[in-house]
Design a protein around this motif. Structure first.
Motif, short mmCIF file in Angstrom:
data_model
loop_
_atom_site.label_atom_id
_atom_site.label_comp_id
_atom_site.label_asym_id
_atom_site.label_seq_id
_atom_site.Cartn_x
_atom_site.Cartn_y
_atom_site.Cartn_z
N LEU A 62 10.31 -4.77 -1.83
CA LEU A 62 9.55 -4.23 -0.70
C LEU A 62 10.13 -2.90 -0.22
N VAL A 63 11.44 -2.83 -0.17
CA VAL A 63 12.08 -1.57 0.23
C VAL A 63 11.77 -0.48 -0.78
N ALA A 64 11.78 -0.83 -2.06
CA ALA A 64 11.46 0.16 -3.10
C ALA A 64 10.04 0.68 -2.94
N LEU A 65 9.10 -0.20 -2.59
CA LEU A 65 7.72 0.25 -2.35
C LEU A 65 7.65 1.30 -1.25
N VAL A 66 8.27 1.00 -0.14
CA VAL A 66 8.22 1.91 1.00
C VAL A 66 8.95 3.22 0.68
N LEU A 67 10.09 3.13 0.02
CA LEU A 67 10.83 4.35 -0.31
C LEU A 67 10.11 5.22 -1.33
N LEU A 68 9.38 4.61 -2.25
CA LEU A 68 8.58 5.42 -3.17
C LEU A 68 7.48 6.16 -2.43
N GLY A 69 6.90 5.52 -1.42
CA GLY A 69 5.91 6.20 -0.59
C GLY A 69 6.52 7.37 0.16
N VAL A 70 7.70 7.17 0.70
CA VAL A 70 8.39 8.25 1.42
C VAL A 70 8.76 9.38 0.46
N LEU A 71 9.22 9.03 -0.73
CA LEU A 71 9.55 10.05 -1.73
C LEU A 71 8.32 10.85 -2.13
N GLY A 72 7.18 10.18 -2.27
CA GLY A 72 5.93 10.89 -2.55
C GLY A 72 5.56 11.84 -1.43
N THR A 73 5.82 11.43 -0.20
CA THR A 73 5.56 12.29 0.95
C THR A 73 6.42 13.54 0.89
#
Length: 122
Positions: free
Chosen positions: A50-61
């Motif tokens: 779950l943390v990886a999902l959110v961090l990938l979204g932040v990295l995309g941002t």
């Protein structure tokens, strides 16, 4: 409807693929948590997913905003608007897609962990 989803996915760039793969991995871990509940506790792996999902979204941002700012700084005047909007689209699409996937996955993983704890008698 399908065309809108496809456009949304394409506008997210490479990070949409990573987020989708991580989402599939998270769902597989949730199923494994339920199937192997009596033997193994996979809760730490669930939370890591779950943390990886959110961090990938932040990295995309971050990458999308970086592309947008780079476009403003270096693009010819007639291309600035298109490049700026493309960078902002990547930023917003990856963030919203990651959150859209992570929230239901977090709820499902919480349910799976609770069910597996009840099966183990803890």
């Amino acid at each position: 409807m399908l065309a809108a989803i496809a456009r949304y996915y394409v506008n997210g760039g490479f990070f949409m693929h990573l987020i989708l793969l991580t989402a599939f991995w998270t769902m597989a871990v949730i199923v494994a948590q339920l199937v192997l509940a009596k033997k193994y506790d996979l809760a730490p792996l669930l939370w890591l997913s779950l943390v990886a999902l959110v961090l990938l979204g932040v990295l995309g941002t971050v990458v999308g905003i970086t592309q947008a700012m780079d476009a403003v700084a270096t693009a010819p005047p007639d291309m600035k608007t298109a490049m700026l909007s493309a960078g902002i689209a990547i930023a917003l699409n990856t963030t919203s897609f990651a959150v859209f996937i992570a929230v239901p996955a977090a709820i499902a993983s919480g349910v799976a962990v609770t069910i597996s704890k009840n099966l183990r008698g803890k």
